[in-house]
Design a protein around this motif. Structure first.
Motif, PDB file in Angstrom:
ATOM      1  N   THR A  19      -4.516 120.346  29.518  1.00 60.29           N
ATOM      2  CA  THR A  19      -4.296 119.978  30.794  1.00 60.29           C
ATOM      3  C   THR A  19      -4.724 121.325  31.664  1.00 60.29           C
ATOM      4  O   THR A  19      -5.571 120.955  32.808  1.00 60.29           O
ATOM      5  N   TYR A  20      -4.166 122.368  31.387  1.00 58.60           N
ATOM      6  CA  TYR A  20      -4.471 123.508  32.030  1.00 58.60           C
ATOM      7  C   TYR A  20      -5.885 123.825  31.948  1.00 58.60           C
ATOM      8  O   TYR A  20      -6.550 124.223  33.041  1.00 58.60           O
ATOM      9  N   TRP A  21      -6.570 123.760  30.942  1.00 57.06           N
ATOM     10  CA  TRP A  21      -8.031 124.197  30.755  1.00 57.06           C
ATOM     11  C   TRP A  21      -8.798 123.122  31.449  1.00 57.06           C
ATOM     12  O   TRP A  21      -9.937 123.396  32.129  1.00 57.06           O
ATOM     13  N   ASN A  22      -8.603 122.047  32.095  1.00 53.21           N
ATOM     14  CA  ASN A  22      -8.951 120.896  32.584  1.00 53.21           C
ATOM     15  C   ASN A  22      -8.781 121.017  34.348  1.00 53.21           C
ATOM     16  O   ASN A  22      -9.514 120.511  34.867  1.00 53.21           O
ATOM     17  N   ALA A  23      -7.696 121.818  34.456  1.00 53.43           N
ATOM     18  CA  ALA A  23      -7.494 121.732  35.926  1.00 53.43           C
ATOM     19  C   ALA A  23      -8.442 122.631  36.722  1.00 53.43           C
ATOM     20  O   ALA A  23      -9.265 123.490  35.927  1.00 53.43           O
ATOM     21  N   THR A  24      -8.482 122.569  37.848  1.00 52.20           N
ATOM     22  CA  THR A  24      -9.260 123.111  38.772  1.00 52.20           C
ATOM     23  C   THR A  24      -8.607 124.513  39.041  1.00 52.20           C
ATOM     24  O   THR A  24      -7.356 124.804  38.654  1.00 52.20           O
ATOM     25  N   GLU A  25      -9.336 125.552  39.592  1.00 56.61           N
ATOM     26  CA  GLU A  25      -8.844 126.929  39.783  1.00 56.61           C
ATOM     27  C   GLU A  25      -7.524 126.931  40.625  1.00 56.61           C
ATOM     28  O   GLU A  25      -6.696 127.658  40.287  1.00 56.61           O
ATOM     29  N   GLU A  26      -7.770 125.987  41.705  1.00 56.38           N
ATOM     30  CA  GLU A  26      -6.284 125.960  42.633  1.00 56.38           C
ATOM     31  C   GLU A  26      -5.151 125.454  41.866  1.00 56.38           C
ATOM     32  O   GLU A  26      -4.052 125.628  42.062  1.00 56.38           O
ATOM     33  N   GLU A  27      -5.325 124.436  41.222  1.00 59.17           N
ATOM     34  CA  GLU A  27      -4.275 123.699  40.221  1.00 59.17           C
ATOM     35  C   GLU A  27      -3.575 124.950  39.288  1.00 59.17           C
ATOM     36  O   GLU A  27      -2.551 125.056  39.137  1.00 59.17           O
ATOM     37  N   ARG A  28      -4.610 125.655  38.579  1.00 60.11           N
ATOM     38  CA  ARG A  28      -4.106 126.734  37.824  1.00 60.11           C
ATOM     39  C   ARG A  28      -3.351 127.690  38.295  1.00 60.11           C
ATOM     40  O   ARG A  28      -2.274 128.165  38.099  1.00 60.11           O
ATOM     41  N   LYS A  29      -3.671 128.296  39.616  1.00 59.55           N
ATOM     42  CA  LYS A  29      -3.147 128.970  40.458  1.00 59.55           C
ATOM     43  C   LYS A  29      -1.538 128.636  40.720  1.00 59.55           C
ATOM     44  O   LYS A  29      -0.528 129.172  40.643  1.00 59.55           O
ATOM     45  N   LYS A  30      -1.439 127.119  40.937  1.00 59.32           N
ATOM     46  CA  LYS A  30      -0.162 126.742  41.330  1.00 59.32           C
ATOM     47  C   LYS A  30       0.606 126.574  40.006  1.00 59.32           C
ATOM     48  O   LYS A  30       1.960 127.128  39.817  1.00 59.32           O
ATOM     49  N   ILE A  31       0.069 126.232  38.931  1.00 62.84           N
ATOM     50  CA  ILE A  31       0.684 126.362  37.509  1.00 62.84           C
ATOM     51  C   ILE A  31       1.328 127.489  37.527  1.00 62.84           C
ATOM     52  O   ILE A  31       2.611 127.852  36.968  1.00 62.84           O
ATOM     53  N   GLU A  32       0.583 128.564  37.476  1.00 59.69           N
ATOM     54  CA  GLU A  32       0.892 129.919  37.152  1.00 59.69           C
ATOM     55  C   GLU A  32       1.903 130.482  38.059  1.00 59.69           C
ATOM     56  O   GLU A  32       2.912 130.966  37.634  1.00 59.69           O
ATOM     57  N   LYS A  33       1.822 130.083  39.413  1.00 57.09           N
ATOM     58  CA  LYS A  33       3.230 130.471  40.328  1.00 57.09           C
ATOM     59  C   LYS A  33       4.396 129.675  39.915  1.00 57.09           C
ATOM     60  O   LYS A  33       5.406 130.248  39.871  1.00 57.09           O
ATOM     61  N   ARG A  34       4.231 128.474  39.268  1.00 56.65           N
ATOM     62  CA  ARG A  34       5.621 127.678  38.977  1.00 56.65           C
ATOM     63  C   ARG A  34       5.974 128.295  37.734  1.00 56.65           C
ATOM     64  O   ARG A  34       7.430 128.406  37.654  1.00 56.65           O
ATOM     65  N   ILE A  35       5.330 128.799  36.801  1.00 58.33           N
ATOM     66  CA  ILE A  35       5.546 129.595  35.590  1.00 58.33           C
ATOM     67  C   ILE A  35       6.502 130.712  35.923  1.00 58.33           C
ATOM     68  O   ILE A  35       7.437 130.994  35.600  1.00 58.33           O
ATOM     69  N   ALA A  36       5.675 131.527  36.795  1.00 60.65           N
ATOM     70  CA  ALA A  36       6.405 132.710  37.094  1.00 60.65           C
ATOM     71  C   ALA A  36       7.556 132.845  37.997  1.00 60.65           C
ATOM     72  O   ALA A  36       8.489 133.447  37.551  1.00 60.65           O
ATOM     73  N   PHE A  37       7.636 131.755  38.736  1.00 60.65           N
ATOM     74  CA  PHE A  37       8.839 131.291  39.410  1.00 60.65           C
ATOM     75  C   PHE A  37      10.067 130.891  38.655  1.00 60.65           C
ATOM     76  O   PHE A  37      10.952 131.498  38.880  1.00 60.65           O
ATOM     77  N   TYR A  38       9.757 130.109  37.605  1.00 51.70           N
ATOM     78  CA  TYR A  38      10.779 129.558  36.478  1.00 51.70           C
ATOM     79  C   TYR A  38      11.188 130.823  35.685  1.00 51.70           C
ATOM     80  O   TYR A  38      12.477 131.102  35.470  1.00 51.70           O
ATOM     81  N   LEU A  39      10.318 131.667  35.345  1.00 53.29           N
ATOM     82  CA  LEU A  39      10.922 132.882  34.478  1.00 53.29           C
ATOM     83  C   LEU A  39      11.659 133.918  35.313  1.00 53.29           C
ATOM     84  O   LEU A  39      12.481 134.480  34.833  1.00 53.29           O
ATOM     85  N   LYS A  40      11.197 134.242  36.535  1.00 55.94           N
ATOM     86  CA  LYS A  40      12.183 134.956  37.579  1.00 55.94           C
ATOM     87  C   LYS A  40      13.201 134.355  37.721  1.00 55.94           C
ATOM     88  O   LYS A  40      14.449 135.099  37.429  1.00 55.94           O
ATOM     89  N   LEU A  41      13.487 133.036  37.851  1.00 58.12           N
ATOM     90  CA  LEU A  41      14.583 132.345  38.279  1.00 58.12           C
ATOM     91  C   LEU A  41      15.435 132.572  36.904  1.00 58.12           C
ATOM     92  O   LEU A  41      16.760 132.760  37.030  1.00 58.12           O
ATOM     93  N   SER A  42      15.027 132.203  35.751  1.00 57.21           N
ATOM     94  CA  SER A  42      15.717 132.405  34.483  1.00 57.21           C
ATOM     95  C   SER A  42      16.269 133.770  34.342  1.00 57.21           C
ATOM     96  O   SER A  42      17.500 133.838  34.129  1.00 57.21           O
ATOM     97  N   THR A  43      15.345 134.682  34.644  1.00 54.92           N
ATOM     98  CA  THR A  43      16.115 136.221  34.590  1.00 54.92           C
ATOM     99  C   THR A  43      17.031 136.405  35.503  1.00 54.92           C
ATOM    100  O   THR A  43      18.206 136.909  35.233  1.00 54.92           O
TER     101      THR A  43
END
Length: 82
Positions: A19-43
């Protein structure tokens, strides 16, 4: 926007990777931001939990001292089973 970025590798199920590989560049950036946010929130949540634990331990220690517990008595209690 994220500053001081670096790349990390994480293992995910194949369907997630596809799903990530098939995503557009914009969608990938959104996914990366969400993952970073989740990791930060978890910390932050973990740090807040530790801070609350330390506060609770301080309160318990102060109450114990107010009730007459000294370091010597505490050590004696801790060594009773030895």
């Amino acid at each position: 926007m994220m500053n001081n970025q670096t790349e990390i590798k994480i293992k995910v199920p194949l369907d997630i990777a596809e799903t990530y590989w098939n995503a557009t560049e914009e969608e990938r950036k959104k996914i990366e931001k969400r993952i970073a946010f989740y990791l930060k929130l978890s910390t932050l949540s973990r740090q807040e939990s530790l801070n609350q634990l330390y506060k609770t331990m301080d309160i318990i220690g102060k109450k114990a001292q107010e009730r007459g517990l000294t370091p010597e008595i505490l050590e004696s209690l801790l060594n009773e089973d030895e």
